[in-house]
Design a protein around this motif. Structure first.
Motif, short mmCIF file in Angstrom:
data_model
loop_
_atom_site.label_atom_id
_atom_site.label_comp_id
_atom_site.label_asym_id
_atom_site.label_seq_id
_atom_site.Cartn_x
_atom_site.Cartn_y
_atom_site.Cartn_z
N THR A 191 0.83 -1.33 -0.14
CA THR A 191 0.01 -0.12 0.15
C THR A 191 0.90 1.21 -0.22
O THR A 191 0.85 2.17 -0.66
CB THR A 191 -1.04 -0.01 1.34
N TYR A 192 1.94 1.36 0.82
CA TYR A 192 2.95 2.43 0.90
C TYR A 192 3.59 2.45 -0.67
O TYR A 192 3.37 3.70 -1.11
CB TYR A 192 3.82 2.01 1.98
N ALA A 193 3.92 1.59 -1.36
CA ALA A 193 4.41 1.54 -2.47
C ALA A 193 3.42 2.08 -3.34
O ALA A 193 3.90 3.08 -4.44
CB ALA A 193 4.96 0.21 -2.83
N ALA A 194 2.23 1.77 -3.40
CA ALA A 194 1.19 2.39 -4.36
C ALA A 194 0.76 3.54 -4.06
O ALA A 194 0.65 4.39 -5.26
CB ALA A 194 -0.07 1.60 -4.28
N ILE A 195 0.84 3.92 -3.12
CA ILE A 195 0.48 5.63 -2.63
C ILE A 195 1.79 6.27 -3.19
O ILE A 195 1.60 7.56 -3.68
CB ILE A 195 0.41 5.74 -1.05
N ASP A 196 2.95 5.84 -2.74
CA ASP A 196 3.81 6.62 -3.28
C ASP A 196 4.16 6.74 -4.80
O ASP A 196 4.51 7.97 -5.31
CB ASP A 196 5.27 5.83 -2.82
N ALA A 197 3.84 5.76 -5.49
CA ALA A 197 3.70 5.68 -7.01
C ALA A 197 2.83 6.78 -7.46
O ALA A 197 2.85 7.44 -8.26
CB ALA A 197 3.58 4.39 -7.50
N ALA A 198 1.60 6.69 -6.73
CA ALA A 198 0.34 7.66 -7.03
C ALA A 198 0.67 9.18 -7.01
O ALA A 198 0.34 9.94 -7.73
CB ALA A 198 -0.90 7.30 -6.16
#
Length: 201
Positions: A191-198
């Protein structure tokens, strides 16, 4: 004799036309040069027209003015929101809740250097592109892992639930099996990686 005069007149007209076209071309070249030099002079201490940072126009401003304008715009809520979904459930989380830090100073430096590479042809193309279509600089965003973790734990408490094994209950001579329940857990790292990418997109 008249054929010779006609040829002479045609040559004279062609020479006059060539001279007129040459003068017009020379005037156009000089006018373009003067326009470029005037534009250069007008923007020597300012960011070129058409440049923006995170959608905030900064063209025509000195770098310190641009930084102040972008900071004011971000205080008014220009930072993006992240929407987390789980089936039909949705959570809207502000970038500030995730500890997002935007490097505005670097973005304004990038706005200042846009069109100032030192390669004349590239600079002219870049400036023309900014004038006609605009050029938006998106600053880098860093997240505070602690703030993300805290926010995601709050969401995880609402979404996740531990596994419950099936239970055998005996009442008198009667045995009953209670249904188990599969556990559910939020993958915080993913989830952290997805938020960072977004936020970087």
């Amino acid at each position: 004799m008249s054929a010779g005069r006609d040829v002479s007149r045609i040559k004279g007209a062609m020479t006059s036309l060539a001279l007129t076209l040459s003068i017009a071309l020379l005037i156009a070249i000089v006018a373009t040069g003067v326009a470029v030099m005037t534009y250069e002079h007008d923007y020597r201490a300012r960011i070129y027209a058409g440049v923006s940072v995170l959608g905030v126009p900064v063209g025509g401003l000195a770098p310190d003015q641009a930084l102040e304008r972008v900071r004011r715009a971000l205080e008014e809520g220009a930072l993006p929101y992240v929407v987390l979904t789980d089936g039909d459930s949705r959570w809207t989380v502000g970038a500030r809740d995730l500890g997002a830090q935007v490097d505005l100073a670097a973005a304004v430096r990038a706005a200042w250097t846009f069109g100032r590479s030192g390669v004349f042809r590239h600079d002219m193309v870049a400036r023309a592109r900014a004038l006609w279509w605009g050029y938006d600089i998106v600053p880098s965003v860093t997240l505070d892992a602690g703030a993300v973790s805290q926010t995601m734990r709050g969401v995880a408490r609402q979404v996740g639930h531990p596994m419950r094994p099936a239970q055998l209950r005996v009442t008198g001579l009667q045995a009953m099996i209670g249904e188990g329940q599969a556990g559910r857990e939020v993958d915080l790292a993913a989830t952290y990686a997805a938020i960072d990418a977004a936020l970087r997109a």
